[in-house]
Enzyme design. Structure first.
Site, mmCIF file in Angstrom:
data_model
loop_
_atom_site.group_PDB
_atom_site.id
_atom_site.type_symbol
_atom_site.label_atom_id
_atom_site.label_comp_id
_atom_site.label_asym_id
_atom_site.label_seq_id
_atom_site.Cartn_x
_atom_site.Cartn_y
_atom_site.Cartn_z
ATOM 1 N N ASP A 27 0.854 -1.194 0.000
ATOM 2 C CA ASP A 27 0.000 0.000 0.000
ATOM 3 C C ASP A 27 0.882 1.233 0.000
ATOM 4 O O ASP A 27 1.979 1.239 0.564
ATOM 5 C CB ASP A 27 -0.942 0.012 1.211
ATOM 6 C CG ASP A 27 -2.217 0.797 0.924
ATOM 7 O OD1 ASP A 27 -3.264 0.172 0.694
ATOM 8 O OD2 ASP A 27 -2.126 2.057 0.878
ATOM 9 N N ARG A 154 -18.682 -8.769 0.450
ATOM 10 C CA ARG A 154 -19.424 -7.680 1.092
ATOM 11 C C ARG A 154 -18.755 -7.357 2.411
ATOM 12 O O ARG A 154 -18.374 -8.272 3.155
ATOM 13 C CB ARG A 154 -20.877 -8.103 1.390
ATOM 14 C CG ARG A 154 -21.706 -8.362 0.166
ATOM 15 C CD ARG A 154 -22.897 -9.250 0.502
ATOM 16 N NE ARG A 154 -22.461 -10.554 0.981
ATOM 17 C CZ ARG A 154 -23.277 -11.490 1.472
ATOM 18 N NH1 ARG A 154 -24.565 -11.262 1.550
ATOM 19 N NH2 ARG A 154 -22.806 -12.654 1.889
ATOM 20 N N CYS A 299 -19.598 0.965 -2.393
ATOM 21 C CA CYS A 299 -19.789 0.298 -3.693
ATOM 22 C C CYS A 299 -21.083 0.664 -4.417
ATOM 23 O O CYS A 299 -21.035 1.220 -5.515
ATOM 24 C CB CYS A 299 -19.713 -1.207 -3.513
ATOM 25 S SG CYS A 299 -18.046 -1.745 -3.119
HETATM 26 N N1 LIG Z 1 -15.169 -2.543 -0.289
HETATM 27 C C1 LIG Z 1 -15.922 -3.467 -0.845
HETATM 28 O O1 LIG Z 1 -16.840 -4.013 -0.234
HETATM 29 C C2 LIG Z 1 -15.671 -3.888 -2.265
HETATM 30 C C3 LIG Z 1 -16.267 -5.069 -2.746
HETATM 31 C C4 LIG Z 1 -16.013 -5.463 -4.049
HETATM 32 C C5 LIG Z 1 -15.211 -4.689 -4.872
HETATM 33 N N2 LIG Z 1 -14.667 -3.519 -4.391
HETATM 34 C C6 LIG Z 1 -13.810 -2.739 -5.281
HETATM 35 O O2 LIG Z 1 -12.447 -3.021 -4.938
HETATM 36 C C7 LIG Z 1 -11.649 -1.852 -5.102
HETATM 37 C C8 LIG Z 1 -10.958 -1.530 -3.778
HETATM 38 O O3 LIG Z 1 -11.953 -1.203 -2.822
HETATM 39 P P1 LIG Z 1 -11.604 -1.073 -1.273
HETATM 40 O O4 LIG Z 1 -12.891 -0.889 -0.565
HETATM 41 O O5 LIG Z 1 -10.691 -2.167 -0.878
HETATM 42 O O6 LIG Z 1 -10.786 0.305 -1.279
HETATM 43 P P2 LIG Z 1 -9.928 0.924 -0.090
HETATM 44 O O7 LIG Z 1 -10.000 2.384 -0.264
HETATM 45 O O8 LIG Z 1 -10.313 0.308 1.208
HETATM 46 O O9 LIG Z 1 -8.442 0.422 -0.402
HETATM 47 C C9 LIG Z 1 -7.693 0.851 -1.500
HETATM 48 C C10 LIG Z 1 -6.238 0.933 -1.056
HETATM 49 O O10 LIG Z 1 -5.411 1.120 -2.194
HETATM 50 C C11 LIG Z 1 -4.318 1.932 -1.805
HETATM 51 N N3 LIG Z 1 -3.671 2.450 -3.002
HETATM 52 C C12 LIG Z 1 -4.154 3.358 -3.897
HETATM 53 N N4 LIG Z 1 -3.258 3.531 -4.883
HETATM 54 C C13 LIG Z 1 -2.219 2.722 -4.618
HETATM 55 C C14 LIG Z 1 -0.976 2.445 -5.295
HETATM 56 N N5 LIG Z 1 -0.650 3.034 -6.454
HETATM 57 N N6 LIG Z 1 -0.117 1.585 -4.728
HETATM 58 C C15 LIG Z 1 -0.420 0.985 -3.566
HETATM 59 N N7 LIG Z 1 -1.575 1.183 -2.897
HETATM 60 C C16 LIG Z 1 -2.461 2.040 -3.427
HETATM 61 C C17 LIG Z 1 -4.960 2.969 -0.888
HETATM 62 O O11 LIG Z 1 -4.000 3.587 -0.054
HETATM 63 C C18 LIG Z 1 -5.957 2.102 -0.115
HETATM 64 O O12 LIG Z 1 -5.387 1.625 1.090
HETATM 65 C C19 LIG Z 1 -12.611 -0.768 -5.588
HETATM 66 O O13 LIG Z 1 -12.575 -0.728 -6.989
HETATM 67 C C20 LIG Z 1 -13.967 -1.248 -5.110
HETATM 68 O O14 LIG Z 1 -15.012 -0.756 -5.908
HETATM 69 C C21 LIG Z 1 -14.871 -3.128 -3.095
#
Ligand SMILES: NC(=O)c1ccc[n+]([C@@H]2O[C@H](COP(=O)([O-])OP(=O)(O)OC[C@H]3O[C@@H](n4cnc5c(N)ncnc54)[C@H](O)[C@@H]3O)[C@@H](O)[C@H]2O)c1
Length: 504
Positions: A27, A154, A299
């Site tokens: 991260d 989820r 989401c």
């Molecule tokens: N949260 C959910 O329930 C869920 C479910 C299914 C799909 N998704 C999808 O998954 C993806 C991630 O969602 P999330 O909720 O985990 O997001 P999040 O914001 O919790 O986590 C994303 C992480 O990526 C890091 N990051 C960003 N750019 C980076 C880089 N260049 N190098 C390293 N780290 C980097 C950020 O610091 C952050 O910690 C999204 O596209 C979301 O739509 C989320």
């Protein structure tokens, strides 16, 4: 695993555990990585802390801010960074995905093959752009393939969802001509990983695609075997669309239940009876039919907005999805208005909300998560504050620092349901935490009432049955069901008429 958020951390820990592979969760947020290295969890997700601890101890899971080193040593690189709504236009903001793709490209080992898997939720066509970016940035001898693997977990049940998915979708590159003429329909039978051929073995690219399919099959086989989940190989466009279509459908079910709930209120029906009855129909199913204050989270709101924008750009507008988005925005405002009306009572003058005290129970977008992103509760609290109400809020898991960043000093965050109820003109339940119900039940109507200035509850999550509040001395408002008035004679019989008149 690039991105160690809700999806990246859960996926990384689950792959380490189930597939027994070595996973490095990367991260760019150094604080998050430092916390994980110290054994602290940056997010709340049931079962995750134990899973992470066990896999760290057994040497399969580690954390780093060094993307280049992690990518150089990896056979498979997942992109699991955020894709929030772009400010202003509702499109998915792909800047994090593209930055990650560039950095991955620069760090790919050469010679050697690396599989790049996009797990972030992205619009159709993104995998193609990721591929171009990696190609532009990688060393000449590097060999790679990009596949799409949307995630359906989820929050609140993420570990369980990941280990026991209902399906795994893997989008591969294919030659369209080939597909029309040679590919057979694929089977979705459990445990049968589909042998779909994406490129003829005489075509350039056959080896990398075959490698990609083999690696993804190996990675997911343990999970498919334990859960019995079908693994569907699709093309990349299909995989990218499946995720948005699924989320739009779920959002539509919730918005539908909310509209029917409004109808129930004026028709003298109970939404929980209606949704239970329609949910017994196998074609409809019982899930995502809970009426409430509107859908939220990181989401459904952003993914419906992104799908609507994609469809508009491709000249195939999804009117249904557009209506769902509008309906949900209006709903959150309407619930805030109804709470305000519960405060002012018969005067129905919104100016009278000024200076009144509202106790709020629940700030996260749903129970069992600490996430307040796009939470209807936060939206509603902001509307109430704008009307001049003093809000005192309690949530069992919401991160106080994050909530304070969103809502500022206008909201007092307290550490128990009792404190939130103290001196309140109305107590509004905005998240369905079992802890909230337990705390109120433990106090009982008398205990709760003695804390409050006025005995009024607005239950936007239908935690109780209306009849639980009969003869309690409370006025109890809920969603899509009769209101119970402190003056019990008015309850039930006049409830629906009363609500309609007050909202007109
Ligand atoms: N949260 C959910 O329930 C869920 C479910 C299914 C799909 N998704 C999808 O998954 C993806 C991630 O969602 P999330 O909720 O985990 O997001 P999040 O914001 O919790 O986590 C994303 C992480 O990526 C890091 N990051 C960003 N750019 C980076 C880089 N260049 N190098 C390293 N780290 C980097 C950020 O610091 C952050 O910690 C999204 O596209 C979301 O739509 C989320």
């Amino acid at each position: 695993m690039i991105g160690t958020g809700y999806v990246g951390l859960v996926s990384g820990a689950c792959f380490a555990d189930a597939a027994h592979c070595c996973v490095v969760c990367v991260d760019s947020n150094a604080q998050k990585i430092d916390a994980l290295k110290r054994g602290e969890m940056p997010i709340f997700e049931p079962g995750l802390a134990d899973l992470v601890r066990r896999n760290v101890q057994e040497g399969r899971l580690s954390f780093s801010t060094d993307l280049a080193a992690a990518v150089r040593d990896a056979q498979i690189v997942f992109i699991a960074v955020g894709t929030p709504s772009r400010r202003g236009d509702g499109h998915a903001d792909l800047s994090y995905v593209f930055r990650a793709a560039e950095a991955i490209g620069k760090s790919l080992r050469s010679p050697g093959f690396t599989l790049i898997v996009n797990k972030s939720t992205v619009p159709v066509g993104t995998a193609r752009r990721v591929r171009e970016l990696v190609q532009r940035n990688c060393a000449p001898g590097a060999s790679f393939e990009v596949v799409s693997n949307p995630e359906f977990l989820r929050q609140g049940t993420a570990v369980q969802d990941f280990m026991y998915p209902e399906r795994v979708v893997i989008g591969m590159w294919e030659n369209r001509f080939q597909r029309q003429h040679e590919c057979t329909a694929f089977s979705s039978a459990p445990l049968h990983l589909h042998e779909r051929r994406f490129v003829a073995d005489t075509e350039p690219g056959f080896d990398t695609r075959k490698n990609a399919q083999t690696l993804m099959t190996q990675l997911y086989t343990p999970i498919a075997r334990i859960s019995g989940a079908p693994v569907l190989f699709t093309n990349v466009e299909e995989a990218e669309l499946v995720k948005y279509a699924a989320n739009a459908f779920l959002a539509m079910k919730l918005e539908f239940a909310n509209e029917i709930a409004d109808l129930c209120e004026v028709a003298g029906a109970d939404i929980s009876v209606v949704t239970h009855a329609i949910g017994l129909d196998a074609r409809i199913g019982p899930d995502y039919l809970q009426a409430g204050p509107g859908f939220g989270g990181s989401c459904l709101p952003k993914d419906t907005r992104a799908l609507a924008r994609i469809a508009q750009e491709l000249w195939r507008p999804c009117r249904l999805v557009e209506t769902v988005i509008e309906g949900n925005e209006a709903r959150k405002r309407r619930i805030a208005q109804r709470i305000a009306l519960a405060v002012v009572g018969n005067s129905a003058d919104m100016n009278h909300v000024y200076g009144r005290c509202i106790g709020v129970l629940g700030l996260t977008f749903k129970a069992h998560t600490d996430d307040t992103r796009d939470s209807p509760a936060v939206f509603i609290v902001r509307e109430l504050v704008e009307l001049g109400a003093k809000v005192r809020a309690y949530d069992p898991q919401a991160n106080h620092r994050e909530v304070h960043q969103i809502l500022g000093d206008d909201v007092e965050l307290v550490c128990s349901a009792q404190e939130a109820a103290r001196g309140a003109d109305v107590l509004a339940v905005l998240t369905e935490w079992p802890e909230i119900r337990q705390a109120c039940d433990a106090l009982g109507p008398e205990g709760l009432g003695s804390l409050m200035r006025h005995r009024v509850i607005f239950d936007a999550r239908n935690l109780w049955r209306p009849e639980d509040w009969l003869h309690s001395g409370f006025t109890y408002h809920s969603i899509g069901r009769p209101t119970i008035y402190a003056d019990t004679a008015a309850s039930f019989a006049d409830a629906s008429v009363h609500t309609t008149q007050r909202l007109r």
